[in-house]
Design a protein around this motif. Sequence first.
Motif, PDB file in Angstrom:
ATOM      1  N   LEU A   1       0.837  -1.187   0.000  1.00 27.19           N
ATOM      2  CA  LEU A   1       0.000   0.000   0.000  1.00 27.19           C
ATOM      3  C   LEU A   1       0.877   1.244   0.000  1.00 27.19           C
ATOM      4  N   ARG A   2       0.461   2.250  -0.756  1.00 30.52           N
ATOM      5  CA  ARG A   2       1.233   3.487  -0.860  1.00 30.52           C
ATOM      6  C   ARG A   2       0.855   4.421   0.284  1.00 30.52           C
ATOM      7  N   PHE A   3       1.484   4.167   1.435  1.00 24.67           N
ATOM      8  CA  PHE A   3       1.200   5.006   2.596  1.00 24.67           C
ATOM      9  C   PHE A   3       1.733   6.422   2.410  1.00 24.67           C
ATOM     10  N   ASP A   4       2.682   6.593   1.508  1.00 22.10           N
ATOM     11  CA  ASP A   4       3.167   7.949   1.217  1.00 22.10           C
ATOM     12  C   ASP A   4       2.064   8.775   0.544  1.00 22.10           C
ATOM     13  N   ILE A   5       1.305   8.140  -0.363  1.00 19.65           N
ATOM     14  CA  ILE A   5       0.177   8.839  -0.998  1.00 19.65           C
ATOM     15  C   ILE A   5      -0.902   9.128   0.033  1.00 19.65           C
ATOM     16  N   LEU A   6      -1.186   8.172   0.902  1.00 19.34           N
ATOM     17  CA  LEU A   6      -2.185   8.376   1.950  1.00 19.34           C
ATOM     18  C   LEU A   6      -1.793   9.543   2.854  1.00 19.34           C
ATOM     19  N   ALA A   7      -0.517   9.635   3.209  1.00 14.77           N
ATOM     20  CA  ALA A   7      -0.051  10.732   4.066  1.00 14.77           C
ATOM     21  C   ALA A   7      -0.236  12.080   3.383  1.00 14.77           C
ATOM     22  N   GLU A   8       0.024  12.144   2.083  1.00 14.27           N
ATOM     23  CA  GLU A   8      -0.169  13.390   1.345  1.00 14.27           C
ATOM     24  C   GLU A   8      -1.647  13.759   1.269  1.00 14.27           C
ATOM     25  N   ILE A   9      -2.491  12.748   1.100  1.00 18.87           N
ATOM     26  CA  ILE A   9      -3.936  13.005   1.060  1.00 18.87           C
ATOM     27  C   ILE A   9      -4.405  13.545   2.406  1.00 18.87           C
ATOM     28  N   GLU A  10      -3.934  12.958   3.499  1.00 19.50           N
ATOM     29  CA  GLU A  10      -4.293  13.445   4.834  1.00 19.50           C
ATOM     30  C   GLU A  10      -3.832  14.885   5.036  1.00 19.50           C
ATOM     31  N   LYS A  11      -2.665  15.175   4.536  1.00 14.60           N
ATOM     32  CA  LYS A  11      -2.118  16.525   4.678  1.00 14.60           C
ATOM     33  C   LYS A  11      -2.946  17.539   3.897  1.00 14.60           C
ATOM     34  N   ASN A  12      -3.356  17.165   2.685  1.00 13.33           N
ATOM     35  CA  ASN A  12      -4.116  18.084   1.833  1.00 13.33           C
ATOM     36  C   ASN A  12      -5.594  18.148   2.184  1.00 13.33           C
ATOM     37  N   LEU A  13      -6.084  17.100   2.853  1.00 12.66           N
ATOM     38  CA  LEU A  13      -7.506  17.030   3.196  1.00 12.66           C
ATOM     39  C   LEU A  13      -7.635  16.560   4.646  1.00 12.66           C
ATOM     40  N   PRO A  14      -7.292  17.422   5.604  1.00  6.51           N
ATOM     41  CA  PRO A  14      -7.270  17.008   7.009  1.00  6.51           C
ATOM     42  C   PRO A  14      -8.671  16.761   7.572  1.00  6.51           C
ATOM     43  N   ASN A  15      -8.731  15.859   8.539  1.00  5.43           N
ATOM     44  CA  ASN A  15      -9.979  15.560   9.258  1.00  5.43           C
ATOM     45  C   ASN A  15     -11.104  15.128   8.329  1.00  5.43           C
ATOM     46  N   PHE A  16     -10.750  14.338   7.317  1.00  4.91           N
ATOM     47  CA  PHE A  16     -11.739  13.918   6.327  1.00  4.91           C
ATOM     48  C   PHE A  16     -11.712  12.397   6.212  1.00  4.91           C
ATOM     49  N   PRO A  17     -12.878  11.735   6.231  1.00  6.89           N
ATOM     50  CA  PRO A  17     -12.919  10.270   6.185  1.00  6.89           C
ATOM     51  C   PRO A  17     -12.496   9.710   4.829  1.00  6.89           C
ATOM     52  N   ILE A  18     -11.541   8.796   4.875  1.00  8.45           N
ATOM     53  CA  ILE A  18     -11.018   8.139   3.683  1.00  8.45           C
ATOM     54  C   ILE A  18     -11.489   6.681   3.666  1.00  8.45           C
ATOM     55  N   VAL A  19     -11.713   6.152   2.451  1.00  5.40           N
ATOM     56  CA  VAL A  19     -12.253   4.808   2.268  1.00  5.40           C
ATOM     57  C   VAL A  19     -11.285   3.967   1.441  1.00  5.40           C
ATOM     58  N   LEU A  20     -11.121   2.691   1.849  1.00  5.92           N
ATOM     59  CA  LEU A  20     -10.338   1.742   1.057  1.00  5.92           C
ATOM     60  C   LEU A  20     -11.267   0.676   0.479  1.00  5.92           C
ATOM     61  N   HIS A  21     -11.300   0.576  -0.832  1.00  5.24           N
ATOM     62  CA  HIS A  21     -11.997  -0.510  -1.509  1.00  5.24           C
ATOM     63  C   HIS A  21     -11.005  -1.638  -1.790  1.00  5.24           C
ATOM     64  N   GLY A  22     -11.534  -2.796  -2.165  1.00  5.10           N
ATOM     65  CA  GLY A  22     -10.670  -3.913  -2.557  1.00  5.10           C
ATOM     66  C   GLY A  22      -9.722  -4.354  -1.464  1.00  5.10           C
ATOM     67  N   ALA A  23     -10.220  -4.380  -0.210  1.00  8.81           N
ATOM     68  CA  ALA A  23      -9.337  -4.605   0.931  1.00  8.81           C
ATOM     69  C   ALA A  23      -9.474  -5.978   1.573  1.00  8.81           C
ATOM     70  N   SER A  24     -10.031  -6.948   0.854  1.00  9.30           N
ATOM     71  CA  SER A  24     -10.042  -8.307   1.385  1.00  9.30           C
ATOM     72  C   SER A  24      -8.620  -8.861   1.421  1.00  9.30           C
ATOM     73  N   SER A  25      -8.375  -9.736   2.390  1.00  8.58           N
ATOM     74  CA  SER A  25      -7.039 -10.314   2.543  1.00  8.58           C
ATOM     75  C   SER A  25      -6.909 -11.666   1.855  1.00  8.58           C
ATOM     76  N   VAL A  26      -8.010 -12.159   1.260  1.00  9.58           N
ATOM     77  CA  VAL A  26      -8.032 -13.463   0.580  1.00  9.58           C
ATOM     78  C   VAL A  26      -7.464 -14.523   1.531  1.00  9.58           C
ATOM     79  N   ILE A  27      -8.211 -14.803   2.587  1.00  7.90           N
ATOM     80  CA  ILE A  27      -7.762 -15.678   3.673  1.00  7.90           C
ATOM     81  C   ILE A  27      -7.394 -17.053   3.116  1.00  7.90           C
ATOM     82  N   PRO A  28      -6.125 -17.470   3.272  1.00  5.63           N
ATOM     83  CA  PRO A  28      -5.640 -18.706   2.627  1.00  5.63           C
ATOM     84  C   PRO A  28      -6.416 -19.957   3.016  1.00  5.63           C
ATOM     85  N   GLU A  29      -6.895 -20.028   4.256  1.00  3.72           N
ATOM     86  CA  GLU A  29      -7.581 -21.252   4.679  1.00  3.72           C
ATOM     87  C   GLU A  29      -8.833 -21.517   3.851  1.00  3.72           C
ATOM     88  N   TYR A  30      -9.506 -20.444   3.387  1.00  8.15           N
ATOM     89  CA  TYR A  30     -10.713 -20.637   2.591  1.00  8.15           C
ATOM     90  C   TYR A  30     -10.371 -21.013   1.156  1.00  8.15           C
TER      91      TYR A  30
END
Length: 311
Positions: A193-222
């Motif tokens: 994950l590009r946490f550097d991009i996330l940090a810049e987004i937080e800086k430019n848009l403070p106190n604003f709710p951010i959403v992550l799509h496509g965040a399943s971990s594809v659990i190996p046991e299943y």
Amino acid sequence: MPLVTTKEMFRKAYEGGYAIGAFNVNNMEIIQGITEAGKEVNAPLILQVSSGARKYANHTYLVKLVEAAVEETNLPIALHLDHGDSFELCKACIDGGFTSVMIDGSKHPYEENIALTKKVVEYAHAHGVVVEGELGQLAGIEDDVNVSDEDASFTKPEQVYDFATRTGVDSLAIAIGTSHGAYKFKPGQKPQLRFDILAEIEKNLPNFPIVLHGASSVIPEYVKMINENGGKMPDAIGIPEDMLRQAARSAVCKINIDSDIRLAVTGTIRKYFNDNPSHFDPRQYLGPAREAVKDMVKHKILNVLGCDNKA
């Protein structure tokens, strides 16, 4: 307790350093598994419906099932449209009882995305409904969303403030390396994950709710359960849960989970039929599938999202 919007959920999540799980629903057993897990650990929930799920299960049935879950659990639950692709679809969901909608204009040029998103926001806010917009495009396939690797693009941090202020959206879905579907990464490719991009987004848009799509971990046991019981899924690599937990401690207030639910249901049912080939009562195999969803959602709430005891 009636259905709620995500506004208060996100305020508390942002301040508390956790995220709310947004779980895709398609039928009664999935809704029951998710909400029973939420009740056991006292977590707020977002139940989200894609356009494909709405076509499959019918808008009215899904709304009534979610309303029943609220009555049974007394949890704060928001009903959200996932990846609405038109004003008409968003309007139908707003008029039909949803408390939150996503308008995904990310496939359009920037100015068209703004115009479409603003139109949905104006209608939604006039009806007490909140709106999620999207900047950047995730690769992968999920229901009606199909974006190739070549067409995927990271969110541009320099655009987020302009987009949010001109549209009036209440939350913003971004692209920082997650991907739709179970086949998120090519063999040998390391998830990052590009946490550097996330940090810049937080800086430019403070106190604003951010959403992550496509965040399943594809659990190996299943995946293993599916393949050991007649399936032919290739090895799949999802988003590592420690990365998602790190994101949840930042401005990310909503994390979407769909593929892990599908894998839990499919793996459990395949195993049931392999062990019990003569059984034909749907209750006998849908019951264990519901329990698998419940266990998986509890795991996500406790170990990834951190929203237990936050209802």
